[in-house]
Design an enzyme around this catalytic site. Structure first.
Site, short mmCIF file in Angstrom:
data_model
loop_
_atom_site.label_atom_id
_atom_site.label_comp_id
_atom_site.label_asym_id
_atom_site.label_seq_id
_atom_site.Cartn_x
_atom_site.Cartn_y
_atom_site.Cartn_z
N THR A 54 0.82 -1.22 0.00
CA THR A 54 0.00 0.00 0.00
C THR A 54 0.86 1.27 0.00
O THR A 54 1.91 1.31 0.63
CB THR A 54 -0.92 -0.01 1.25
OG1 THR A 54 -1.68 -1.20 1.21
CG2 THR A 54 -1.84 1.19 1.28
N GLY A 109 -0.91 6.82 -2.58
CA GLY A 109 -1.74 7.03 -3.77
C GLY A 109 -2.52 5.80 -4.19
O GLY A 109 -3.35 5.88 -5.11
N SER A 157 -5.33 -0.64 -3.11
CA SER A 157 -5.40 -2.00 -3.61
C SER A 157 -5.21 -2.10 -5.12
O SER A 157 -5.33 -3.19 -5.67
CB SER A 157 -6.76 -2.60 -3.23
OG SER A 157 -6.96 -2.51 -1.85
N THR A 179 2.53 -2.72 8.88
CA THR A 179 2.62 -3.40 10.18
C THR A 179 4.04 -3.93 10.38
O THR A 179 4.70 -4.33 9.42
CB THR A 179 1.62 -4.58 10.21
OG1 THR A 179 0.32 -4.07 9.93
CG2 THR A 179 1.61 -5.28 11.56
N GLN A 190 -37.12 -12.56 26.39
CA GLN A 190 -37.00 -13.10 25.03
C GLN A 190 -36.15 -12.21 24.11
O GLN A 190 -35.44 -12.70 23.25
CB GLN A 190 -38.39 -13.29 24.42
CG GLN A 190 -39.05 -14.57 24.93
CD GLN A 190 -40.29 -14.93 24.16
OE1 GLN A 190 -40.91 -14.08 23.52
NE2 GLN A 190 -40.67 -16.19 24.22
N ILE A 248 -26.91 -5.84 24.26
CA ILE A 248 -27.22 -6.58 25.48
C ILE A 248 -26.71 -5.79 26.70
O ILE A 248 -27.35 -5.75 27.74
CB ILE A 248 -26.58 -7.99 25.44
CG1 ILE A 248 -27.24 -8.84 24.35
CG2 ILE A 248 -26.69 -8.68 26.79
CD1 ILE A 248 -26.57 -10.17 24.11
N HIS A 249 -25.54 -5.16 26.53
CA HIS A 249 -24.93 -4.41 27.63
C HIS A 249 -25.69 -3.11 27.96
O HIS A 249 -25.39 -2.47 28.97
CB HIS A 249 -23.48 -4.02 27.28
CG HIS A 249 -22.48 -5.13 27.45
ND1 HIS A 249 -22.35 -6.16 26.55
CD2 HIS A 249 -21.55 -5.37 28.41
CE1 HIS A 249 -21.38 -6.96 26.94
NE2 HIS A 249 -20.88 -6.51 28.07
N GLU A 279 -6.89 -4.73 4.79
CA GLU A 279 -6.57 -5.89 3.95
C GLU A 279 -7.57 -6.03 2.81
O GLU A 279 -8.05 -7.13 2.53
CB GLU A 279 -6.56 -7.18 4.79
CG GLU A 279 -5.34 -7.32 5.66
CD GLU A 279 -4.28 -8.22 5.04
OE1 GLU A 279 -3.11 -8.04 5.41
OE2 GLU A 279 -4.62 -9.07 4.21
N SER A 322 -14.29 -4.26 2.08
CA SER A 322 -15.29 -5.25 1.66
C SER A 322 -15.78 -5.03 0.23
O SER A 322 -15.91 -5.99 -0.54
CB SER A 322 -16.48 -5.23 2.62
OG SER A 322 -16.08 -5.65 3.89
#
Lengths: 252, 379
Positions: B125, B128, B131, B157, B275, B336-337, B362, B365
């Site tokens: 990467t 400019g 991918s 990385t 429920q 839920i929290h 990476e 999507s």
């Protein structure tokens, strides 16, 4: 130093559910007992210091080859697996006869190690029984073992004191979990474990006759009842009074 | 078809889980606040061979295969995704050298990916281009029996760790994109301050500056003109690591949501009795299980594929599905929290900042979906 470590395959305690105060053991994976892993760890340390050799002994009625891989990955060199239908629910007596026969089969050992108790039944009898059958010295509650020349310096943890013994091998010890923290095996050690030898023998092949059978009948094993009282306490003063009353040695 | 893990796979999964819980868990706060992984943790990962799972034994690896790799990475990422990212990039680059390198390159560089104090980087990467290989601007100018590299690589990385780096650059004379392998911190190599990223802390991202970096011509990886092929294989393998990492983060979010549902009470009853919460628990379970088996299957495909580039469609599809589902599961768990879910005192708030990374890195999507569709429609 040639070391044998007796390890018991037990159900994974973290995965057991209780139903009607009885453990549900279906589909629960079998693992090595936690204290047995500590026994193996001190064995590996002694092996590394003395260029020794470790044989794991395991007795049971199920498939032991998979379970023993964990021990072979953690530093044992080979295994003798005693598999027999008669070992299903075996008491300490039969297990001890099986393991003693296993020790005789693998040849002279300097040191025979056990966990202080298995994480399932925790009868804590097998080490003493095996050492009596083999006629070798024994010590329980061992929390450290040091090799000094031909002598083993053994520290026993008793209720109010420690006892330090000098013992000449061969000897059998049962160890406490704090003796050593079991290592996490490396990936390479896990993969190499499958190439280490594991011999499977039955009780008949070891010459353990039916006369050595179980002498104890387990009538029932039930989990203790627990419950909440659900008491309402109206005031802080009353809460202090109740807690004092409920405290061990109550009312102090 | 057997969905049972072998005993070896179970033991490797267990070893990674035990190490993650005992050694990484207590350090997570420090890792997140410093954006660095303590050296003793890297040393511990090395001792367990978690730095070198799929690397061949002859170069110091464990040669454990990709299913074992996934199982271990999932457990590490369950506790701290940043630690797993260091391993993932290291492994994909080491694998690229193993597949494309000369024997001399393998002997020199691959062991550096197994030691824990040095780690591989992979630099495609640029500012400019994310991918699109056609936009690649870094150059490699032939100068006798050397190449001279110039350019800037973005979001790299492990670039602040010593060790080898694979760099993609365009040869000035031929316009071909080639891959080069070199040692980081050689003359002309430098890195920026770390990007201030919002999650997946512990694996800092830097820009890498290459200024007249002079390397011998034999440092071309895989031969001239093989850059795109190497990139395709590395992308396929890299997505195995990324899928495992966000599977692990998803598992952590699921476990936190489940625990909260059972422990939190309303009018004296655990909220799991309601429920609405049960629907959420079932959703988390279904999503995690589907991602788990999709990722494990990808490991099995990778082990069997002769040309690892052949799994790119499955690898990209798995990466899309797992990373997006991890966001879904973390969102459900957060729901839920209740209000506690957005408090930094609760782990789910940190997990949210971790999982949101997945679909963005990476290969985003949308781009990967175009790639997957292209592969399907070509046949």
């Amino acid at each position: 130093m040639r070391i044998a470590v007796a390890m018991k395959p037990v159900p994974d305690l973290l995965q057991i559910r209780m139903k009607d105060r009885r453990p549900v053991l279906e589909d629960v994976p079998v693992v090595l007992g936690a204290i047995d892993r500590s026994a193996l760890e001190i064995a590996v340390e002694l092996k590394e210091k003395t260029s020794g050799h470790i044989v794991v002994l395991m007795a049971g009625d199920g498939r032991l080859e998979d379970t023993v891989k964990e021990a072979l990955a953690a530093g044992a060199d080979e295994a003798l697996l005693i598999r027999d239908a008669r070992l299903n629910g075996a008491d300490g007596s039969l297990s001890a006869h099986a393991l003693a026969a296993g020790v005789r089969k693998i040849g002279p050992v300097d040191l025979l190690l056990f966990g202080e108790g298995s994480t399932d039944n925790y009868s804590g009898q097998v080490m003493s029984r095996v050492s009596e059958i083999l006629g070798i010295p024994q010590a329980g509650y061992v929390r450290d073992i040091v090799v000094e020349g031909e002598t083993l310096i053994v520290t026993r943890s008793l209720e109010d004191e420690e006892e330090i013994l000098e013992i000449r091998p061969p000897a059998a010890f049962s160890v406490l979990s704090e003796i050593r923290e079991p290592r996490i095996p490396s990936v390479t050690a896990i993969l190499k474990a499958r190439k280490k030898p594991a011999t499977v023998l039955s009780l008949d092949e070891l010459g353990v006759g039916t006369g050595s059978g179980a002498g104890v009948e387990t009538v029932s094993t039930l989990a203790p009842m627990t419950g909440r009282k659900g008491e309402r306490i109206p005031s802080l003063e009353e809460l202090v009074r109740v807690l004092r009353k409920e405290a061990p040695g109550g009312g102090a | 078809m057997d969905f049972q893990l072998t005993k070896e796979e179970q033991l490797i999964q267990g070893a990674a889980r035990e190490f993650a819980e005992k050694e990484i868990g207590p350090a997570v706060e420090e890792i997140v606040s410093s954006n660095r992984v303590p050296e003793e943790i890297l040393a511990g990962l090395r001792e367990l061979d978690l730095f070198a799972l799929p690397v061949p034994e002859v170069y110091g690896g464990a040669e454990a295969g990709y299913v074992c790799y996934i199982l271990a990475m999932e457990q590490i990422a369950r506790v701290c995704p940043g630690v797993a990212v260091i391993l993932s990039v290291n492994n994909l680059a080491a694998a690229a050298v193993n597949i494309f390198g000369t024997e001399e390159q393998k002997k020199r560089y691959i062991p550096q990916g197994t030691r824990g104090d040095t780690a591989f980087s992979f630099a495609f990467t640029e500012p400019g281009t994310g991918s699109d290989p056609k936009q690649l601007a870094a150059t490699a100018k032939k100068d006798g029996d050397h190449y001279v590299l110039n350019g800037t690589k973005r979001f790299i990385t492990n670039s602040s760790y010593r060790g080898p780096i694979i760099v993609f650059a365009r040869e000035t004379e031929t316009d071909q994109v080639n891959a080069f392998i070199l040692d980081k911190f050689c003359e002309g190599y430098s890195v920026s301050e770390p990007w201030n990223k919002m999650g997946v802390k512990g694996a800092p991202l830097h820009d890498v500056y290459l200024r007249d970096v002079r390397i011998p011509a034999e440092n071309v990886l895989g031969g001239l003109g093989k850059g795109f092929w190497i990139l395709k294989v590395a992308m396929a393998l890299g997505k195995i690591g990324i899928s495992s990492i966000f599977l692990g983060a998803m598992l952590a979010a699921y476990e936190d949501g489940l625990r909260y549902a059972v422990e939190k009470t309303h009018r004296g009853e655990p909220i799991a009795k309601f429920q609405a919460i049960q629907m959420a628990v079932a959703d988390m379970f279904m999503k995690y299980e589907s991602c788990r088996w999709m990722t494990y299957r990808l490991g099995s495909l990778a082990e069997r594929a002769k040309d690892k580039g052949d799994i790119l469609k499955d690898s990209a599809a798995t990466k899309i599905f797992v990373t997006e589902t991890a966001v879904d599961v973390a969102r459900i768990s957060m729901g839920i929290h209740g209000s506690y879910g957005v408090m930094e005192d609760y782990r789910i708030s940190r997990l949210w900042k971790d999982v949101i990374f997945g679909p963005q890195v990476e290969g985003v999507s949308h781009l990967l979906k175009v790639l997957v569709a292209g592969e399907i429609l070509r046949k």
